[in-house]
Design a protein around this motif. Structure first.
Motif, short mmCIF file in Angstrom:
data_model
loop_
_atom_site.label_atom_id
_atom_site.label_comp_id
_atom_site.label_asym_id
_atom_site.label_seq_id
_atom_site.Cartn_x
_atom_site.Cartn_y
_atom_site.Cartn_z
N PRO A 373 1.55 -4.78 8.49
CA PRO A 373 0.73 -4.58 7.29
C PRO A 373 1.24 -3.30 6.70
O PRO A 373 1.42 -2.28 7.21
N ALA A 374 1.40 -3.42 5.11
CA ALA A 374 1.64 -2.24 4.26
C ALA A 374 0.48 -1.17 4.58
O ALA A 374 -0.77 -1.45 4.42
N THR A 375 0.87 -0.16 4.64
CA THR A 375 -0.15 1.09 4.62
C THR A 375 -0.37 1.65 3.24
O THR A 375 0.48 1.51 2.24
N ARG A 376 -1.68 1.82 2.90
CA ARG A 376 -2.22 2.13 1.74
C ARG A 376 -1.90 3.74 1.52
O ARG A 376 -2.17 4.54 2.53
N LYS A 377 -1.44 4.18 0.34
CA LYS A 377 -1.38 5.40 0.18
C LYS A 377 -2.79 6.00 0.16
O LYS A 377 -3.66 5.37 -0.59
N SER A 378 -2.67 7.33 0.42
CA SER A 378 -4.09 8.12 0.44
C SER A 378 -4.39 8.69 -0.84
O SER A 378 -3.50 8.81 -1.70
#
Length: 378
Positions: A373-378
């Motif tokens: 899954p794509a990681t979310r930008k913090s």
């Protein structure tokens, strides 16, 4: 889906009665008991008798070639299952023989096909490898050209009926530097060739399958089926036929699902338990739910039925074990079906593989995406 009944002609009814009488003669209680004890799913005497009576040739050929009509083929398939015929390996032999008929050389077809129809040659599959899982294209078994022959080294898992077969339909890697679907070559390897070793392997339901080893096995190029490095085209035809993803005619008699014989065993067990234990309301409810699932599974054709049957076995057999109580732990009908339920969802491809095929080929949902899954930008 058409649930209408087919009205049998007088000739077809006579064929059905003749076939039932024949099967009662050859598929004896002793044959069924021996098959259950050995897990062979094959009886040479029965196989040769069916061939001698012309049933194998009629099943192999199209109606135009003098084979069964669609109605008679359906009668044949159903009666074979109802008689508990040790049978599962004829469809494998027939599938490979049809592939050979299309892609094999004239010399190889002349050597093999007549004796397939006489019952004297049986064919098995050499697809899965110990570390390969369901993706047969990851093949590591190597075939190296040596003049007019090939030298094969490797191993295959689940080579069922190899000990009763004369040839194995073997997928090999002939170009390890090529992409996996462009590196495969198919062979029909005689199993009496020096360097072939067959070791038995028992499954949880008591069936016998095999591990096969190939150590410097030398086979003539005449046993190659299809083009060098063109094995995926050959293999795909056989896999599509096995999985039920090929186009069928629209005569209303869709192909019976694989493992239909297994759900017939389940239906018999439910009937026997209902006759003994259906006085309790909760038991009647559970049996009724089981019967509804079975009827839906038995009415589902092709790969849809393959999934429905295997899932129904897994859903219903624990209920039967619970209803029967401590008696269910003893060797018998219900205990056997409980053990059979697990492998039924693996044979010929896992349920997950078949569900993905239904999603892709029928629902048009595309290939599954297994990327992280794509990681979310913090």
């Amino acid at each position: 889906m058409d649930f209408s009944r087919v009205a049998l002609s007088d000739d077809d009814q006579a064929f059905q009665q003749e076939l039932r009488g024949f099967l009662r003669t050859v598929v004896t209680d002793e044959v069924i008991q021996r098959d259950r004890e050995t897990g062979e799913n094959f009886d040479e005497g029965v196989h040769l008798a069916l061939a001698q009576a012309g049933y194998l040739a009629a099943d192999f050929k199209s109606e135009a070639e003098g084979g069964f009509s669609p109605v008679r083929r359906r009668i044949f398939e159903l009666e074979i299952g109802r008689a508990h015929t040790p049978w599962f390996h004829w469809p494998t032999t027939m599938m490979v023989a049809h592939t050979l008929q299309r892609f094999g050389s004239a010399q190889l077809k002349e050597e093999v096909l007549p004796k397939v129809l006489s019952g004297h040659y049986r064919l098995c599959l050499g697809y899965t490898e110990p570390e390969g899982g369901s993706d047969v294209a990851t093949c590591k078994t190597r075939a190296v050209r040596d003049g007019d022959a090939w030298i094969i080294n490797g191993s295959k898992m689940f080579t069922s009926n190899a000990h009763n077969a004369q040839y194995v339909f073997l997928v090999t890697n002939t170009d390890p530097d090529a992409p996996k679907h462009q590196s495969l070559t198919m062979f029909l390897v005689p199993l009496d060739t020096p360097g072939v070793e067959i070791q038995p392997l028992r499954t949880v339901d008591g069936d016998r399958t095999n591990i096969t080893y190939y150590s410097d096995v030398r086979v003539d190029d005449k046993y190659r089926v299809g083009e060098i490095n063109g094995g995926w085209t050959v293999l795909r035809e056989a896999l599509n036929a096995e999985h039920g993803t090929v186009e069928r005619d629209t005569a209303g008699l869709q192909k019976l699902a694989t493992m239909t014989e297994h759900v017939l065993l389940l239906a018999e067990a439910v009937d026997h338990i209902a006759a003994r234990a259906a006085d309790d309301d909760s038991v009647r409810y559970r049996l009724g739910r089981s019967i509804a699932k079975m009827e839906a599974a038995m009415s589902s054709p092709e790969m849809f039925g393959r999934v429905a049957i295997a899932q129904t076995l897994r859903d219903v057999s624990p209920d039967l074990m619970d209803i029967l109580g401590t008696e269910s732990s003893l060797p018998g009908e219900v205990e056997y079906i409980f053990r059979l339920a697990g492998p039924t969802g693996i044979y010929g491809g896992t349920l997950e593989v078949f569900r993905n095929m239904i999603a892709q080929h029928v629902l048009g949902l595309g290939r599954p995406n297994y990327s992280a899954p794509a990681t979310r930008k913090s």
